[in-house]
Design a protein around this motif. Structure first.
Motif, mmCIF file in Angstrom:
data_model
loop_
_atom_site.group_PDB
_atom_site.id
_atom_site.type_symbol
_atom_site.label_atom_id
_atom_site.label_comp_id
_atom_site.label_asym_id
_atom_site.label_seq_id
_atom_site.Cartn_x
_atom_site.Cartn_y
_atom_site.Cartn_z
ATOM 1 N N THR A 59 -7.127 -22.725 45.011
ATOM 2 C CA THR A 59 -6.434 -23.975 44.695
ATOM 3 C C THR A 59 -7.210 -24.866 43.721
ATOM 4 O OG1 THR A 59 -7.391 -24.985 46.684
ATOM 5 C CG2 THR A 59 -5.194 -24.003 46.891
ATOM 6 N N SER A 60 -8.440 -24.466 43.366
ATOM 7 C CA SER A 60 -9.240 -25.274 42.436
ATOM 8 C C SER A 60 -9.892 -24.387 41.379
ATOM 9 C CB SER A 60 -10.317 -26.056 43.203
ATOM 10 O OG SER A 60 -9.744 -26.917 44.161
ATOM 11 N N PRO A 61 -9.098 -23.691 40.561
ATOM 12 C CA PRO A 61 -9.656 -22.797 39.548
ATOM 13 C C PRO A 61 -10.169 -23.566 38.330
ATOM 14 C CG PRO A 61 -7.293 -22.853 39.337
ATOM 15 C CD PRO A 61 -7.619 -23.677 40.549
ATOM 16 N N ASP A 62 -11.071 -22.950 37.598
ATOM 17 C CA ASP A 62 -11.545 -23.554 36.348
ATOM 18 C C ASP A 62 -10.468 -23.477 35.272
ATOM 19 O OD1 ASP A 62 -14.032 -24.177 37.418
ATOM 20 O OD2 ASP A 62 -14.914 -22.253 36.824
ATOM 21 N N ASP A 63 -9.708 -22.394 35.257
ATOM 22 C CA ASP A 63 -8.594 -22.245 34.335
ATOM 23 C C ASP A 63 -7.590 -21.258 34.926
ATOM 24 O OD1 ASP A 63 -9.502 -19.601 33.796
ATOM 25 O OD2 ASP A 63 -10.707 -20.282 32.101
ATOM 26 N N THR A 64 -6.492 -21.076 34.245
ATOM 27 C CA THR A 64 -5.418 -20.233 34.768
ATOM 28 C C THR A 64 -5.836 -18.777 34.882
ATOM 29 O OG1 THR A 64 -3.838 -21.729 33.726
ATOM 30 C CG2 THR A 64 -2.991 -19.622 34.475
ATOM 31 N N LEU A 65 -6.643 -18.303 33.966
ATOM 32 C CA LEU A 65 -7.078 -16.906 34.014
ATOM 33 C C LEU A 65 -7.884 -16.620 35.273
ATOM 34 C CD1 LEU A 65 -7.001 -14.225 32.530
ATOM 35 C CD2 LEU A 65 -9.052 -14.911 31.279
ATOM 36 N N GLN A 66 -8.673 -17.590 35.705
ATOM 37 C CA GLN A 66 -9.491 -17.397 36.901
ATOM 38 C C GLN A 66 -8.625 -17.238 38.153
ATOM 39 O OE1 GLN A 66 -11.949 -20.593 38.841
ATOM 40 N NE2 GLN A 66 -13.647 -19.450 37.934
#
Length: 219
Positions: A59-66
């Motif tokens: 729920t707290s990714p650095d970006d969408t790819l992660q």
């Protein structure tokens, strides 16, 4: 059923907004394709199930790819973007289109329902705790996420009607995995809309999205 997939480190190159939107769209297609495959064959690729669960719980990714564990985790979805939106000779999967449109519609309704968003958040927190106890690939995790989908997204109209073989759809374990993939597709659709994605983006930026998907898939 499980097949082998290569893994790779997450990219450190900053993503553009259009790249992030394309990855989110790929997540919708990839999860919906797994729903279709599981419902019609009773078979599931453990790799994609793992990617779906981790996407829901992250729920707290650095970006969408992660969210999707790097390019390796979303490459199939990027290929599907090219097939579904491109102008090539590949025949479009109409059932996949139907699922994806339904998911985008329901995600839009979800974002306007603060009570349901809170219910989803609480359910995801619970599932994260269960993962620490059982591991991420335990049947209890799929049951928890499948139940969460039933208690939330499945209450919105129109409900997604999954087509498939009754012997597979009526199997409780398969049904939980189908709902987990559907929840994963909702996760991706929420990302798509939070990033400014819309039906107009799909109409007006179709070629750009396809080109980006092709470039990303080749990394």
């Amino acid at each position: 059923m499980s097949t082998e997939h290569s893994t790779e480190p997450l990219t450190s190159k900053p993503l553009t907004t259009m790249e992030e939107r394309t990855i989110a769209l790929a997540g919708i297609f990839q999860n919906c394709k797994q729903v279709q495959t599981l419902a019609s064959s009773g078979k599931v690729d453990g790799f994609y199930l793992d990617v779906a669960v981790k996407a829901i719980l992250n729920t707290s990714p650095d970006d969408t790819l992660q969210v999707f564990q790097g390019i390796a985790g979303i490459r199939d979805g990027l290929t599907l973007v090219q097939q579904q939106l491109g102008n090539g000779d590949t025949k479009r999967n109409t059932e996949l289109t139907r699922y994806s449109i339904s998911v985008l519609f329901l995600a839009n309704k979800l974002l306007k329902d603060q009570a349901m968003l809170k219910q989803l958040s609480d359910g995801i927190d619970k599932a994260q705790g269960q993962v620490e106890h059982f591991g991420i690939d335990h049947s209890n995790i799929y049951a928890s996420l499948g139940g969460l989908y039933s208690d939330t997204i499945s209450q919105l109209n129109p409900r997604i009607m999954v087509a498939g073989e009754p012997e597979y759809l009526n199997n409780p374990d398969n049904a939980n995995k189908v709902r987990t993939f559907l929840l994963g597709s909702i996760r991706a659709a929420v990302l798509w809309q939070q990033l400014g994605g819309s039906r107009w983006q799909l109409l007006l930026k179709r070629k750009q999205i396809v080109d980006i998907a092709k470039t990303l898939a080749q990394r």
